[in-house]
Design an enzyme around this catalytic site. Structure first.
Site, PDB file in Angstrom:
ATOM      1  N   GLY A  11       0.741  -1.006  -0.088  1.00  0.00           N
ATOM      2  CA  GLY A  11       0.030   0.112  -0.116  1.00  0.00           C
ATOM      3  C   GLY A  11       0.883   1.330   0.169  1.00  0.00           C
ATOM      4  CB  ALA A  22      15.945  10.426   0.809  1.00  0.00           C
ATOM      5  NE  ARG A  72      -2.394  -4.341  -0.603  1.00  0.00           N
ATOM      6  CZ  ARG A  72      -2.004  -3.521   0.369  1.00  0.00           C
ATOM      7  NH1 ARG A  72      -0.854  -4.036   1.045  1.00  0.00           N
ATOM      8  NH2 ARG A  72      -2.515  -2.612   0.696  1.00  0.00           N
ATOM      9  N   GLY A 102       5.800  -1.935   3.623  1.00  0.00           N
ATOM     10  CA  GLY A 102       5.598  -2.539   5.115  1.00  0.00           C
ATOM     11  C   GLY A 102       5.691  -3.950   5.230  1.00  0.00           C
ATOM     12  CG  ASP A 103       3.027  -6.398   7.388  1.00  0.00           C
ATOM     13  OD1 ASP A 103       2.650  -5.979   6.263  1.00  0.00           O
ATOM     14  OD2 ASP A 103       2.338  -6.815   8.204  1.00  0.00           O
ATOM     15  N   GLY A 104       4.437  -7.001   4.603  1.00  0.00           N
ATOM     16  CA  GLY A 104       4.476  -7.612   3.290  1.00  0.00           C
ATOM     17  C   GLY A 104       5.889  -7.420   2.158  1.00  0.00           C
ATOM     18  CB  THR A 126       3.170   0.860   6.179  1.00  0.00           C
ATOM     19  OG1 THR A 126       1.808   0.616   6.517  1.00  0.00           O
ATOM     20  CG2 THR A 126       4.114   0.762   7.194  1.00  0.00           C
ATOM     21  CB  ILE A 127      -0.910   4.993   6.608  1.00  0.00           C
ATOM     22  CG1 ILE A 127      -1.837   3.814   6.198  1.00  0.00           C
ATOM     23  CG2 ILE A 127      -0.513   5.922   5.339  1.00  0.00           C
ATOM     24  CD1 ILE A 127      -3.484   4.027   5.762  1.00  0.00           C
ATOM     25  CG  ASP A 128      -1.600  -0.173   8.320  1.00  0.00           C
ATOM     26  OD1 ASP A 128      -2.382   0.924   8.006  1.00  0.00           O
ATOM     27  OD2 ASP A 128      -1.430  -1.034   7.716  1.00  0.00           O
ATOM     28  CG  ASP A 130       1.766  -2.524  10.728  1.00  0.00           C
ATOM     29  OD1 ASP A 130       2.396  -1.998   9.901  1.00  0.00           O
ATOM     30  OD2 ASP A 130       1.023  -3.255  10.043  1.00  0.00           O
ATOM     31  N   GLY A 171      -6.522   0.239   8.884  1.00  0.00           N
ATOM     32  CA  GLY A 171      -5.708  -0.683   9.993  1.00  0.00           C
ATOM     33  C   GLY A 171      -6.513  -2.053   9.949  1.00  0.00           C
ATOM     34  NE  ARG A 172      -5.257  -6.261   5.209  1.00  0.00           N
ATOM     35  CZ  ARG A 172      -5.131  -5.731   4.060  1.00  0.00           C
ATOM     36  NH1 ARG A 172      -5.948  -5.902   3.148  1.00  0.00           N
ATOM     37  NH2 ARG A 172      -3.889  -5.263   3.473  1.00  0.00           N
ATOM     38  CB  ALA A 187     -12.894   9.167  20.014  1.00  0.00           C
ATOM     39  CE  LYS A 213     -20.040  15.238  24.516  1.00  0.00           C
ATOM     40  NZ  LYS A 213     -19.506  14.425  23.756  1.00  0.00           N
ATOM     41  CB  SER A 215     -22.631  15.274  19.774  1.00  0.00           C
ATOM     42  OG  SER A 215     -21.078  15.668  19.461  1.00  0.00           O
TER      43      SER A 215
HETATM   44  O1  F6P Z   1      -1.310  -1.415   4.847  1.00  0.00           O
HETATM   45  C1  F6P Z   1      -1.789  -0.288   4.560  1.00  0.00           C
HETATM   46  C2  F6P Z   1      -3.356  -0.411   4.362  1.00  0.00           C
HETATM   47  O2  F6P Z   1      -3.918   1.066   3.969  1.00  0.00           O
HETATM   48  C3  F6P Z   1      -4.279  -0.903   5.590  1.00  0.00           C
HETATM   49  O3  F6P Z   1      -4.387   0.174   6.453  1.00  0.00           O
HETATM   50  C4  F6P Z   1      -5.426  -1.356   4.803  1.00  0.00           C
HETATM   51  O4  F6P Z   1      -6.109  -2.302   5.543  1.00  0.00           O
HETATM   52  C5  F6P Z   1      -5.004  -1.666   3.463  1.00  0.00           C
HETATM   53  O5  F6P Z   1      -3.732  -1.059   3.091  1.00  0.00           O
HETATM   54  C6  F6P Z   1      -5.791  -1.614   2.293  1.00  0.00           C
HETATM   55  O6  F6P Z   1      -5.085  -2.025   1.218  1.00  0.00           O
HETATM   56  P1  F6P Z   1      -5.722  -1.933  -0.308  1.00  0.00           P
HETATM   57  O7  F6P Z   1      -5.559  -0.241  -0.701  1.00  0.00           O
HETATM   58  O8  F6P Z   1      -5.003  -3.049  -1.032  1.00  0.00           O
HETATM   59  O9  F6P Z   1      -7.163  -2.272  -0.424  1.00  0.00           O
END
Ligand code: F6P
Length: 324
Positions: A11, A22, A72, A102-104, A126-128, A130, A171-172, A187, A213, A215
Site C-alpha cells: 500500500g 533521498a 501487491r 510495510g510488512d508484506g 506504511t500508514i499503519d 505497525d 488498519g486491517r 473520541a 450529550k 454527540s
Molecule cells: O497497509 C496499509 C493499508 O492501508 C491498511 O491499513 C489497509 O487495510 C490496506 O492497506 C488496504 O489495502 P488496499 O488498498 O490494497 O485495499
C-alpha cells in the site's frame, strides 16, 4: 556497491516520494547508479526499470503517492517469480536493493535476501505504523492528521444533530491509526483489533455517560474483531435506540495527500541512512528511527508487528479519562 535498485511496494503511503528522492540523491552522492523499479516487485519480474538522475526526483518531496508506482505482487511470493527477478537483477548488474514498504514488502525482501544473498535494505513506508524497529513509519503522521481533519468535520455535524458517529479508519491488522487519531479528535470510544474488551467497555460507558450529550464519536479500526463500523453500528442501534447513529468509512483518503513535514523529514533521514547502511555493508535490515536515533533492525524482527497490546491499555485509559 555500484548499482542499486529502489522500489516501493504494498500500500502506498505519503512520504514515499520523499524517501525515493533521498535514496536517489544519497546514492548519487556516494557515486552509485540508482535504478527505479516500477510497481514494486513486479518491476523486478517484468524488468521494468529506469535510471534515476538528480533531476528525476526534483519537485516530488511534497507529493503524495509514489512516482515509482506500487503493487501487491503475487508472483514474487513464488520461488519461480523470485528466480526470474534475480536473473533480471543479475543481468542488469544490480548489486543491492532498497525496498520501501510495510510488512508484506519486508517478508518478501527477507526471503529474497536469504535465497540469493543479495544486499537489501528496507525503509518503513506504511500508514499503519505497525512495524517493530522504528517509532514511526513513513506516512503514519500524515494519515492520522488526515483522519483528524476529517473527523473534526464530522464532529461539527454530529454536534448540530446530536448524533453518534461511528467512524472507521484504516488498519486491517493494527489499531495504531485508530488509537492516536482517536485521542486527537477527543473520541468517546476507540475499538481496535488488538483489544477484545473494547465493545463491552464502550457499551458500559455509553450507558453511564452524560444523558444530555448525544454527540459522540467512536473510532473503529477496519480490522476490529467486531467486524468494522457497520457491525458495531448495528449492535449499538439495538442497544441504544435513543441514539441517532450514523456511520462513516474514511477509506483511501487516508493513504493520499501531501506528506506532513514530519513524514518528509523522517523519509529524508531514513533514505540517506539506507544508502549509508549499504555503504557500511548492512543487509537484511530495515532502517528506522528509535528515540531520535537511526536503528537497523533485521527484517525478521521488523515484521513482528509492534506489540501494541503493551501500549493500548494506557492509550485506552486516556480515552476513558478524557471523554468524561
Ligand atoms: O497497509 C496499509 C493499508 O492501508 C491498511 O491499513 C489497509 O487495510 C490496506 O492497506 C488496504 O489495502 P488496499 O488498498 O490494497 O485495499
Amino acid at each position: 556497491i555500484k548499482n542499486i535498485g529502489v522500489l516501493t511496494s504494498g500500500g502506498d503511503a505519503p512520504g514515499m516520494n520523499a524517501a525515493i528522492r533521498a535514496v536517489v540523491r544519497a546514492g548519487i552522492y556516494y557515486d552509485m547508479n540508482v535504478y527505479g523499479y516500477i510497481r514494486g516487485y513486479e518491476g523486478l519480474i517484468v524488468n521494468d526499470f529506469m535510471l534515476m538522475d538528480r533531476k528525476s526526483v526534483a519537485n516530488i518531496i511534497q507529493r503524495g503517492g509514489t512516482i515509482l508506482k506500487t503493487a501487491r505482487c503475487e508472483s514474487f511470493r513464488t520461488a519461480e517469480g523470485r528466480a526470474i527477478a534475480y536473473k533480471n537483477i543479475k543481468q542488469n548488474n544490480i548489486d543491492a536493493l532498497v525496498v520501501i514498504g510495510g510488512d508484506g514488502t519486508f517478508t518478501g525482501a527477507h526471503i529474497f535476501e536469504e535465497e540469493y544473498n543479495i544486499p537489501i535494505i528496507g525503509l518503513p513506508g506504511t500508514i499503519d505504523n505497525d512495524l517493530a524497529g522504528t517509532d514511526f513509519t513513513i506516512g503514519y503522521d500524515t494519515a492520522i492528521n488526515t483522519v483528524v481533519d476529517a473527523v473534526d468535520k464530522i464532529r461539527d455535524t454530529a454536534e448540530s444533530h446530536d448524533r453518534l458517529f461511528i467512524v472507521e479508519v484504516m488498519g486491517r491488522d493494527s489499531g495504531l491509526i485508530a488509537l492516536r487519531s482517536g485521542i486527537g479528535v477527543g473520541a468517546e470510544g476507540i475499538l481496535i483489533p488488538e483489544s477484545s474488551v473494547g465493545l463491552d467497555d464502550l457499551v458500559k460507558k455509553l450507558e453511564g455517560g452524560r444523558k444530555n450529550k448525544f454527540s459522540k464519536i467512536i473510532i473503529v479500526a477496519e480490522g476490529d474483531i467486531e467486524g468494522g463500523a457497520f457491525s458495531v453500528g448495528n449492535l449499538l442501534k439495538e442497544k441504544f435506540p435513543a441514539y441517532d447513529i450514523r456511520i462513516s468509512i474514511l477509506g483511501h483518503i487516508q493513504r493520499g495527500g501531501k506528506p506532513s513535514c514530519m513524514d518528509r523529514v523522517l523519509a529524508s533521514r531514513l533514505g540517506v541512512a539506507a544508502i549509508e547502511g549499504l555503504v557500511h555493508g548492512k543487509s537484511g535490515v530495515m532502517v528506522g528511527q528509535i528515540h531520535k536515533d537511526i536503528a537497523y533492525t533485521p527484517f525478521s524482527q521488523a515484521i513482528k508487528h509492534l506489540d501494541i497490546n503493551q501500549v493500548s491499555p494506557a492509550w485506552l485509559r486516556l480515552v476513558n479519562i478524557l471523554s468524561l
